[in-house]
Motif scaffolding. Structure first.
Motif, short mmCIF file in Angstrom:
data_model
loop_
_atom_site.label_atom_id
_atom_site.label_comp_id
_atom_site.label_asym_id
_atom_site.label_seq_id
_atom_site.Cartn_x
_atom_site.Cartn_y
_atom_site.Cartn_z
N GLY A 1 17.18 0.38 -8.07
CA GLY A 1 18.45 0.48 -7.37
C GLY A 1 19.38 1.46 -8.07
N TYR A 2 20.07 2.27 -7.28
CA TYR A 2 21.02 3.23 -7.85
C TYR A 2 22.21 3.35 -6.92
N SER A 3 23.29 4.00 -7.39
CA SER A 3 24.53 4.04 -6.63
C SER A 3 24.73 5.37 -5.91
N THR A 4 25.79 5.42 -5.09
CA THR A 4 26.16 6.65 -4.40
C THR A 4 27.03 7.54 -5.28
N LEU B 1 18.94 9.89 -9.89
CA LEU B 1 18.01 10.55 -8.97
C LEU B 1 17.31 11.73 -9.63
N GLN C 1 23.47 1.82 -13.01
CA GLN C 1 24.84 2.13 -12.61
C GLN C 1 25.72 2.15 -13.86
N GLY D 1 24.52 7.68 -9.86
CA GLY D 1 23.38 7.75 -8.96
C GLY D 1 22.79 9.14 -8.88
N THR D 2 23.65 10.15 -8.88
CA THR D 2 23.18 11.54 -8.87
C THR D 2 22.33 11.83 -10.10
N VAL E 1 25.41 -1.97 -7.51
CA VAL E 1 23.96 -2.03 -7.64
C VAL E 1 23.53 -3.41 -8.15
N ILE F 1 12.74 3.09 -3.96
CA ILE F 1 14.01 3.56 -4.50
C ILE F 1 15.09 3.24 -3.48
N GLN G 1 19.18 2.95 -2.51
CA GLN G 1 20.57 3.33 -2.79
C GLN G 1 21.52 2.26 -2.26
N ASP H 1 10.10 9.48 -7.60
CA ASP H 1 10.47 9.61 -6.19
C ASP H 1 9.26 9.90 -5.30
#
Length: 233
Positions: free
Chosen positions: A114-117, A125, A164, A121-122, A150, A141, A143, A134
């Motif tokens: 799990g990752y954030s916006t 990724l 996060q 998160g960037t 998260v 994966i 978001q 990925d």
């Protein structure tokens, strides 16, 4: 009753801002109301012309707003740096994250990430792409939607590992925080505050920003999982 000073921020700094706003009111008698939403939503509302005295977002977003005329020139000031941390569901096995190789192995052996916006998160990724996670058919994966921690995904079992900013994990029930990413793959996000270009109370906003960026706020910043920004900018 309307607040004297109004603002908008991303979710990451909401606890710091709430605490500092309360203390500021006790000291000055002036109320500060800062609405915390997803950073993407905050930027969208500012760009649409919504009026705020204070804006608090990641510094990259603040620079862009300042360049595009949505902040008072020269009002942007950094006040807190946030590291990326990793969490698992409460009671779950805690993987080794002591270095990049161990972290990569933990990711590739997980069923879901799990990752954030936001800015964390960037960065995550980019790491997942570097490790070819990925492209893995065995690792999902996910978001988190804007404004959703998260840690919520981790707590309900949707994500085995969550990445996060540490501040976002601190008050989420049902998770165990393993710790920060190892130094060689860590990325700090600087959060800045500034005066909105359409501010109704520019003087009040500048006074509160001065308070938020002073050494008096350092203990609060650390208490909520960040480090004071030094040198402040």
């Amino acid at each position: 009753m309307a607040a004297d000073i109004v603002g908008i921020s991303s979710m990451a700094t909401r606890q710091i801002l709430a605490e500092r706003s309360s203390v500021y009111r006790q000291k000055t008698g002036r109320s500060v109301a800062i609405e915390s939403v997803g950073g993407v939503d905050a930027a969208r509302r500012i760009l649409s012309g919504e009026k705020f005295d204070i804006v608090v977002l990641a510094d990259d977003a603040m620079k862009k707003l300042e360049e595009d005329g949505f902040l008072k020139p020269g009002s942007r000031a950094g006040f807190a740096d946030s590291a990326i941390a990793v969490a698992v569901r409460s009671g779950a096995k805690r993987p080794d994250l002591s270095n990049e190789a161990a972290t990569k192995a933990a990711v590739l052996s997980s069923q879901s990430i799990g990752y954030s916006t936001g800015p964390s998160g960037t960065h995550v990724l980019k790491l997942l792409e570097k490790w070819d996670a990925d492209q893995s058919k065995s690792v999902r994966i996910i978001q988190a939607p804007p404004g959703v921690p998260v840690g919520t995904l981790v707590a309900r079992g949707d994500a085995e590992l969550g990445f996060q900013q540490l501040s976002e994990f601190l008050d989420v029930p049902g998770i165990d925080i393993i710790g920060a990413l190892p130094q060689e793959i860590q990325s700090l996000t600087r959060f800045s505050c500034g005066v909105g270009a359409l501010a109704s109370d520019e003087a009040g906003a500048r006074d509160f920003i001065g308070y938020l960026t002073s050494a008096e706020a350092d203990a609060s910043i650390r208490r909520h999982g960040m480090e004071p920004a030094h040198p402040r900018s």
